[in-house]
Scaffold this motif. Structure first.
Motif, PDB file in Angstrom:
ATOM      1  N   PRO A 409       0.803  -1.236   0.000  1.00  0.00           N
ATOM      2  CA  PRO A 409       0.000   0.000   0.000  1.00  0.00           C
ATOM      3  C   PRO A 409       0.830   1.278   0.000  1.00  0.00           C
ATOM      4  O   PRO A 409       0.331   2.336  -0.403  1.00  0.00           O
ATOM      5  CB  PRO A 409      -0.830  -0.116   1.280  1.00  0.00           C
ATOM      6  CG  PRO A 409      -0.878  -1.575   1.576  1.00  0.00           C
ATOM      7  CD  PRO A 409       0.445  -2.106   1.131  1.00  0.00           C
ATOM      8  N   SER A 425      -1.703   4.569   0.334  1.00  0.00           N
ATOM      9  CA  SER A 425      -2.552   3.771   1.238  1.00  0.00           C
ATOM     10  C   SER A 425      -3.618   3.082   0.403  1.00  0.00           C
ATOM     11  O   SER A 425      -3.829   3.396  -0.774  1.00  0.00           O
ATOM     12  CB  SER A 425      -3.208   4.653   2.309  1.00  0.00           C
ATOM     13  OG  SER A 425      -4.109   5.570   1.710  1.00  0.00           O
ATOM     14  N   ASP A 427      -7.707   1.150   0.874  1.00  0.00           N
ATOM     15  CA  ASP A 427      -8.840   0.833   1.733  1.00  0.00           C
ATOM     16  C   ASP A 427      -9.084  -0.674   1.724  1.00  0.00           C
ATOM     17  O   ASP A 427      -8.782  -1.375   0.741  1.00  0.00           O
ATOM     18  CB  ASP A 427     -10.101   1.555   1.254  1.00  0.00           C
ATOM     19  CG  ASP A 427     -11.234   1.427   2.255  1.00  0.00           C
ATOM     20  OD1 ASP A 427     -11.178   2.110   3.298  1.00  0.00           O
ATOM     21  OD2 ASP A 427     -12.153   0.624   2.011  1.00  0.00           O
ATOM     22  N   ALA A 428      -9.644  -1.155   2.816  1.00  0.00           N
ATOM     23  CA  ALA A 428      -9.922  -2.591   2.938  1.00  0.00           C
ATOM     24  C   ALA A 428     -10.812  -3.095   1.812  1.00  0.00           C
ATOM     25  O   ALA A 428     -10.685  -4.253   1.384  1.00  0.00           O
ATOM     26  CB  ALA A 428     -10.564  -2.882   4.289  1.00  0.00           C
ATOM     27  N   VAL A 431      -8.637  -4.179  -1.030  1.00  0.00           N
ATOM     28  CA  VAL A 431      -7.953  -5.420  -0.657  1.00  0.00           C
ATOM     29  C   VAL A 431      -8.909  -6.597  -0.746  1.00  0.00           C
ATOM     30  O   VAL A 431      -8.551  -7.675  -1.233  1.00  0.00           O
ATOM     31  CB  VAL A 431      -7.360  -5.303   0.761  1.00  0.00           C
ATOM     32  CG1 VAL A 431      -6.723  -6.630   1.179  1.00  0.00           C
ATOM     33  CG2 VAL A 431      -6.345  -4.176   0.839  1.00  0.00           C
ATOM     34  N   LEU A 454       0.215  -8.503   3.106  1.00  0.00           N
ATOM     35  CA  LEU A 454      -0.107  -7.079   3.085  1.00  0.00           C
ATOM     36  C   LEU A 454       0.975  -6.315   3.819  1.00  0.00           C
ATOM     37  O   LEU A 454       1.140  -6.446   5.026  1.00  0.00           O
ATOM     38  CB  LEU A 454      -1.470  -6.827   3.754  1.00  0.00           C
ATOM     39  CG  LEU A 454      -2.654  -7.634   3.213  1.00  0.00           C
ATOM     40  CD1 LEU A 454      -3.907  -7.320   4.021  1.00  0.00           C
ATOM     41  CD2 LEU A 454      -2.880  -7.373   1.734  1.00  0.00           C
ATOM     42  N   GLN A 456       2.760  -3.231   5.610  1.00  0.00           N
ATOM     43  CA  GLN A 456       2.248  -2.131   6.425  1.00  0.00           C
ATOM     44  C   GLN A 456       3.318  -1.700   7.422  1.00  0.00           C
ATOM     45  O   GLN A 456       3.947  -2.542   8.060  1.00  0.00           O
ATOM     46  CB  GLN A 456       0.981  -2.567   7.178  1.00  0.00           C
ATOM     47  CG  GLN A 456       0.231  -1.428   7.838  1.00  0.00           C
ATOM     48  CD  GLN A 456      -1.079  -1.886   8.484  1.00  0.00           C
ATOM     49  OE1 GLN A 456      -1.305  -3.079   8.680  1.00  0.00           O
ATOM     50  NE2 GLN A 456      -1.937  -0.933   8.807  1.00  0.00           N
ATOM     51  N   ILE A 462      -3.456   0.937   5.655  1.00  0.00           N
ATOM     52  CA  ILE A 462      -4.634   0.134   5.287  1.00  0.00           C
ATOM     53  C   ILE A 462      -5.813   0.701   6.061  1.00  0.00           C
ATOM     54  O   ILE A 462      -5.954   0.454   7.268  1.00  0.00           O
ATOM     55  CB  ILE A 462      -4.443  -1.361   5.616  1.00  0.00           C
ATOM     56  CG1 ILE A 462      -3.208  -1.923   4.912  1.00  0.00           C
ATOM     57  CG2 ILE A 462      -5.683  -2.155   5.188  1.00  0.00           C
ATOM     58  CD1 ILE A 462      -2.905  -3.377   5.252  1.00  0.00           C
ATOM     59  N   ARG A 465      -9.063  -1.351   8.279  1.00  0.00           N
ATOM     60  CA  ARG A 465      -8.466  -2.689   8.296  1.00  0.00           C
ATOM     61  C   ARG A 465      -9.359  -3.706   8.987  1.00  0.00           C
ATOM     62  O   ARG A 465      -9.316  -4.905   8.669  1.00  0.00           O
ATOM     63  CB  ARG A 465      -7.093  -2.641   8.979  1.00  0.00           C
ATOM     64  CG  ARG A 465      -6.251  -3.881   8.726  1.00  0.00           C
ATOM     65  CD  ARG A 465      -4.903  -3.807   9.423  1.00  0.00           C
ATOM     66  NE  ARG A 465      -5.034  -3.936  10.871  1.00  0.00           N
ATOM     67  CZ  ARG A 465      -4.006  -4.081  11.699  1.00  0.00           C
ATOM     68  NH1 ARG A 465      -2.768  -4.081  11.219  1.00  0.00           N
ATOM     69  NH2 ARG A 465      -4.191  -4.187  13.002  1.00  0.00           N
ATOM     70  N   LEU A 468     -11.393  -6.017   6.691  1.00  0.00           N
ATOM     71  CA  LEU A 468     -10.798  -6.999   5.784  1.00  0.00           C
ATOM     72  C   LEU A 468     -11.588  -8.305   5.835  1.00  0.00           C
ATOM     73  O   LEU A 468     -11.963  -8.777   6.916  1.00  0.00           O
ATOM     74  CB  LEU A 468      -9.348  -7.284   6.169  1.00  0.00           C
ATOM     75  CG  LEU A 468      -8.313  -6.188   5.898  1.00  0.00           C
ATOM     76  CD1 LEU A 468      -6.965  -6.603   6.466  1.00  0.00           C
ATOM     77  CD2 LEU A 468      -8.203  -5.899   4.410  1.00  0.00           C
TER      78      LEU A 468
END
Length: 539
Positions: A409, A425, A427-428, A431, A454, A456, A462, A465, A468
């Motif tokens: 990200p 960055s 967003d969930a 993902v 992922l 980070q 994220i 998160r 997810l």
């Protein structure tokens, strides 16, 4: 002793159930592996004569978790239905009187029970099991749902009873009733079933009389039985090989911890049809840990992987993984984390600030890794495009069993952003679109579980998160802490990233050879970083 039609067990369930507790001391007993050796006997044994015969059933092809359905009969009855077509003799274990037992739960274990039992009662139950297995006939439990209907379906002519039959239970039916120890020699002649049942039974062990009876029934039918430590068949190399060997046979499971029938079915299919991962098994974790070289082929400035040619990289990462092995109970597997798309300072022809490697460029590295038992993770730095668009470029490589996917990200830009000016960055929700696609690709191509990594180093990389989607059984999601610096700041970042983290994720760690001061040794990485990381990469 003759009775009237109907065995009378189901109608007296409330009374007979009161005796079941006395035999639940069998909980926790180990189950030996039994394959039912009765070779050379024919299914037609007894045909043309007055000698009745046992007939084994042909179970349906779909895997079955015994007791998983709310409307399922007792576990022994359900197993008998699957594996026996007919049996002139059945063994009945009768609970002792004067005790209470709760309703059997989905795993064959009673709730709210008093498991005390006098030694003689335990011996009767064990003898019932032994006799049923030796004679090749079902073992049923008085008071369980569906027993009388099962005796009728089987065409039972004689029941051999072990245990106290005076606790309110009175056998009724058009069959002879014999009492175990006293009358076993009076069993009429009958022909046992042919060879082995066409089934495999997996079990976590007999816990409670109903489960014990179900396993005895499977063993009596000659099913291939295997006691397993883990309920996911993908987790054990030995179980995988067993299921591949008996690919055409349906699989039954009984015991604590087995999942829903639908999920169990999918896992069995993976076990049967997928290759194993480097190090064995088909689950990424917890059966192994991974240590990887990170970077891009031929580009030393992007990480340790590009500092040498592919063959030398294989040897280097194998030696590196070996340095970690003394500090791990799990096998440590070498890996490559290959940057497939590289963040760029210039927009490039497509304006996305990302240079995408071709599949042909990466193939030699993926091929060499597969041959050497090295796992591969393809890393994406997408710039202004989205992760899913880039992931689909590498579908051909991701169809391979030893290739997973990483999202970075930091290099996912929004409109108008540029690398080295803003930190990216994701967003969930984005993902989740990638994880859903990767899970479907894995499932459709009968692949072992994939690493989904992922990157980070700060919470905002994220967003949302906690949203997810971690419910994909086909992938193992790793939160990879890839910040660099002094030991204290790295470990603080590692701790911060774990706050509010779902337990279905795994933790990863990155060692920077040049930027960390000092670089963590293998010993320090595995003994001072808590929890011990499952995926370690070197940049």
């Amino acid at each position: 002793m003759r009775g009237k039609s109907g065995f009378g067990l189901d109608t007296r369930r409330g009374i007979a159930a009161s005796g079941l507790t006395a035999l639940l001391v069998l909980t926790g007993c180990s189950v030996p592996e039994v394959t039912g050796q009765r070779e050379g006997q024919s299914l037609e044994a007894g045909a043309g004569s007055d000698v009745p015969s046992v007939r084994l059933a042909s179970p349906g092809a779909a895997p079955v978790v015994i007791g998983a359905r709310d409307d399922a009969p007792g576990p022994a009855v359900e197993t008998s239905r699957k594996l026996f077509g007919a049996s002139p003799v059945a063994v009945i274990a009768v609970p002792s009187s004067g005790q209470e037992t709760g309703r059997q739960n989905a795993r064959g274990k009673a709730d709210n029970v008093n498991s005390s039992q006098e030694p003689g009662r335990q011996g009767a139950a064990q003898e019932a099991r032994r006799v049923a297995v030796e004679r090749g006939v079902p073992l049923l439990v008085a008071g369980q749902d569906g027993v009388s209907r099962e005796l009728e379906r089987l065409g039972v002519q004689t029941v051999l009873v072990f245990g106290d039959d005076n606790g309110g239970w009175q056998p009724q039916g058009e069959f002879d009733v014999l009492h175990g120890r006293e009358d076993i020699d009076q069993l009429p002649a009958f022909e046992p079933g042919s060879g082995k049942a066409a089934a495999v039974m997996l079990t976590t062990g007999a816990k409670g009389l109903p489960a014990t009876a179900a396993l005895a029934t499977a063993e009596a039918a000659g099913a291939v039985t295997r006691t397993v430590e883990k309920t996911d068949p993908r987790a054990s190399p030995d179980v995988i090989e067993l299921l591949k060997e008996h690919r055409s046979k349906p699989v039954l499971a009984i015991g604590e911890g087995f999942t829903s029938p639908a999920e169990f079915t999918e896992r069995v299919e993976v076990a049967r049809n997928s290759p194993q991962l480097p190090g064995g098994g088909q689950l990424a974790f917890p059966g192994r840990r991974m240590v990887a070289l990170y970077g891009h082929p031929g580009t030393a400035s992007l990480g340790a992987l590009g500092e040498q040619e592919v063959d030398a990289a294989v040897e280097r990462v194998k030696a590196l993984a070996a340095q970690y092995q003394p500090y791990s109970d799990e096998p440590v597997i070498p890996a490559f984390e290959i940057i497939a798309t590289i963040a760029t300072a210039a927009a490039g022809p497509d304006g996305d600030y990302s240079k995408e490697s071709s599949v042909d460029e990466l193939k030699p590295w993926v091929d060499a890794a597969a041959e050497a038992g090295v796992y591969v993770v393809l890393d994406l730095q997408p710039g202004r495009t989205d992760f899913l668009t880039q992931a689909k470029r590498y579908k051909e490589l991701l169809k391979r069993p030893n290739v997973g996917l990483a999202l970075d990200p930091e290099w996912r830009l929004g409109p108008g952003q540029q690398h080295m000016v803003q930190i990216g960055s994701v967003d969930a929700s984005e993902v989740n679109r990638v994880s859903a696609w990767l899970a479907e690709l894995t499932r459709k191509n009968d692949l072992p579980q994939k690493v989904f990594l992922l990157h980070q180093f700060s919470p905002y990389m994220i967003t949302n998160r906690d949203q997810l989607n971690l419910g994909h059984d086909e992938i193992a999601t790793v939160i990879h802490a890839d910040g660099h610096g002094v030991p204290g700041s790295k470990q603080q970042t590692y701790s911060v990233l774990q706050r509010g983290l779902d337990q279905r994720t795994w933790m990863g760690w990155k060692n920077f050879i040049d930027e960390d001061t000092p670089t963590f040794t293998p010993e320090r990485t595995y003994t001072r970083v808590n929890p011990k990381p499952w995926f370690v990469s070197y940049q």
